[in-house]
Write an enzyme that holds these catalytic residues in place. Structure first.
Site: not given
Lengths: 426, 426
Positions: A132, A139, A148, A206, A238, A245, A249, A258, A356
């Protein structure tokens, strides 16, 4: 016949609005109560049974072992190579095109043409490795701001198509139930995580391309020589559990948020069908490294995309987003060149998804995370319901189609139904 | 025969130092110039040809289709299930154990026993999905300090076995050349990345377990009920290009810095063979969530591990690290429970690797990144050569064995030879 841009009609009745025109001829795997899973090509409201077409000796000119059409995945057909893909298309067009003389196929209509409503569609390919990417600038920026705030777009983003390895075991096709995942979530301001069903289940709009030729370890696919290596494209959802997540992550990327499911549309649109819809992509600044630098201008595809949600069992479908594949920053050629630049070998049936696809406006965002601004700004539906993230019994449908100079090519749709979390074992 | 701890001998001559004892009986796929790839079991300097053993009707009691032994992967045998794995072991032990009466196998020695030196070993399984965990506290802390000095251990680390999806296409077995990967690297203090062969090629000392039973989507494997789902373990080298990894890994995790190759040892050591070497793992603090909480104490395995490097073509192998699987923080049961807690389905042959296994001391670090402190403190070899990272023509060998009360079980080794980067395509 090789002029992609010349409008054609078929003697087979095709709804003019249907995107399953003679220009499309997408490949999939279907079965009926009478017919075992096999390769089919969609046209209008019909599926052409390619196994039967071969048995009737219409495909002799391919000079291949036509048992490849009697399989439950496209992989063996794809393995025949690009010359065969192109020749198959030529044969089909010559058999299906409206001309002055009658097609020899008319005498075999009942044998060869299966009504689509009678068919069950299966996953079109057997995929070992699925990547992916994260190729939409909008996005990456939108999400980066939420995860962040101080550092939305990483310094590497404009230099390479960033991506990660996905889980291929949970790839499904349209109609498959998506079971709400459970896992660890760190509640806001909490000191320790809790176990819970996800409360932030999301879709991701996607597209994915399907690898058409294998490479050996150490081999690189040059960015301007990808044609043999890409068979076609599908719509791709997805599914993402944002709360799982977010907690898991760092530092190794998305995992259980995911891996519970990803859905692909059942019809693979070939690159020949997409050729008339090529367009330029966005300017890439700063300049990319030579292995990512493309000679051709029309590196992207103008594919209209939309997302519809049916909020709950008794509601109507409503469009919540409209986007387009041309908004992607990185092209599929660049994705493939990057994937293989380190010598990583690829196999037929590997899937490489775009990430995405969000556009420049708010209503072109490809995920609820973005559409609801991280769950803070709910979507209002016509019946008064609201959604931040998906609830049980919701349905999500992604659609895609190309249209230009009267030529229409549809990706159909990929549909997912949200089922409740399973009782945890023990 | 079911007492794992009782020392046994075989009438087949086995070097007392060899770990391919009657207690081991590991499974692999071998071929010879005369024999097509098939299932074998190692004993001393021999491989038991399981296809021949079945043909001679020694495996009738298994009540299975014994053509599973005539395959180029273990997957179909593994699919027979845990009862068959255990019964196979019982039959082999009863045929091979030294007793007062002669084994009926003695009359068929030449047919059934293939000298190991004549055999070529193949990858033991077909793996669709491969996960790499990050389960060593010492490794995560050591590496975290280098990549993120201010934030070495992420807040999630002690709450879950953090992991990521790896690339399965590039899984190879012992002896396969590892081609130096190329890619984007951001030189220190540079403003933009460059294209280069990796200058920081590293090994990672890991172990991996192999999934023995599939699940459906939505199903969770409880942490105390993993026995049916784990067939056995191998040594695993997750080759890493640190310079590529460092520039690409945020925010989606390792990708091209890892996907060029991972090597597994050819013999799969079954969980029954490992049972006598169970031991306690480290205390887990803070307490884990219930789905990761194990009832049993002996959750780990006491497996001695070592890494040897041959620096260049004309040098000798030297041990550069000694570690142990018991140093891992998370157990394989916890890894499997975590992988499936979100309903992600698993398949037979899936691999789940531990992540680099570093111990508490500097000479037990499982990667050059750690052993050379990020490349700043080279290793000095006996012939005067030094290494920070791997050079072309270097050889890396991982070894593993268990030993307790006179019982020895060896994992053999996994060897990789570093080949030069390929000329980039144009």
């Amino acid at each position: 016949m090789t002029d992609y841009y010349q409008k054609m009609n078929s003697w087979v009745p095709v709804d003019p609005d249907s995107g399953y025109t003679i220009h499309n001829l997408p490949f999939g795997i279907f079965s009926t109560p009478e017919l075992s899973p096999r390769v089919g090509v969609a046209l209008g409201d019909y599926i052409i049974d390619m196994r039967m077409l071969a048995r009737l000796e219409f495909l002799e000119a391919l000079c291949i072992d036509t048992t490849v059409f009697n399989r439950d995945s496209l992989n063996d057909y794809i393995d025949c190579g690009r010359d065969v893909w192109k020749k198959t298309r030529q044969i089909l067009i010559s058999l299906l095109r409206e001309t002055d003389h009658d097609s020899p196929l008319k005498d075999h209509f009942e044998q060869v043409f299966v009504p689509r409503r009678r068919a069950m569609m299966h996953p079109p390919i057997k995929c070992q490795d699925y990547t992916d990417f994260y190729s939409s600038l909008e996005h990456a920026t939108n999400v980066g701001k939420m995860f962040r705030p101080d550092n939305p777009l990483m310094p590497n983003w404009r230099h390479m198509p960033v991506g990660y390895h996905g889980r291929s075991s949970s790839l499904v096709t349209s109609g498959h139930e998506i079971i709400r995942p459970q896992g660890q979530i760190m509640p806001k301001d909490a000191e320790k995580p809790v176990f819970s069903a996800s409360k932030a289940l999301d879709f991701e709009l996607e597209m994915a391309f399907i690898v058409g030729k294998k490479t050996e370890m150490g081999e690189q696919v040059p960015v301007d020589q990808t044609e043999d290596y890409i068979f076609g494209m599908v719509l791709f959802n997805d599914w993402s559990a944002r709360d799982i997540q977010k907690w898991e992550y760092q530092p190794l990327g998305p995992f259980l948020g995911k891996s519970f499911a990803s859905s692909m549309s059942p019809w693979v649109i070939t690159m020949d069908a997409l050729e008339p819809f090529r367009c330029e992509g966005p300017e890439q600044e700063p300049e990319v490294l030579p292995y990512l630098k493309q000679q051709k201008q029309a590196t992207h595809f103008d594919i209209n995309l939309s997302v519809e949600i049916r909020p709950g069992r008794y509601a109507d479908l409503e469009v919540v987003s409209k986007s387009n594949a041309k908004f992607l920053y990185w092209s599929i050629d660049q994705q493939l060149a990057h994937q293989t630049v380190n010598g990583c070998n690829i196999n037929i049936g590997d899937m490489m998804a775009s990430g995405t696809i969000s556009g420049p406006t708010h209503d072109s965002c490809g995920s609820l995370l973005e559409l609801t601004k991280g769950g803070s700004s709910p979507i209002l539906f016509k019946d008064g319901q609201t959604r931040t993230y998906l609830q049980d019994d919701d349905v999500v449908i992604l659609r895609g189609h190309c249209e230009k100079n009267g030529i229409k090519v549809s990706f159909g749709h990929v549909r997912g139904y949200i089922g409740p979390a399973r009782e945890p074992s023990k």
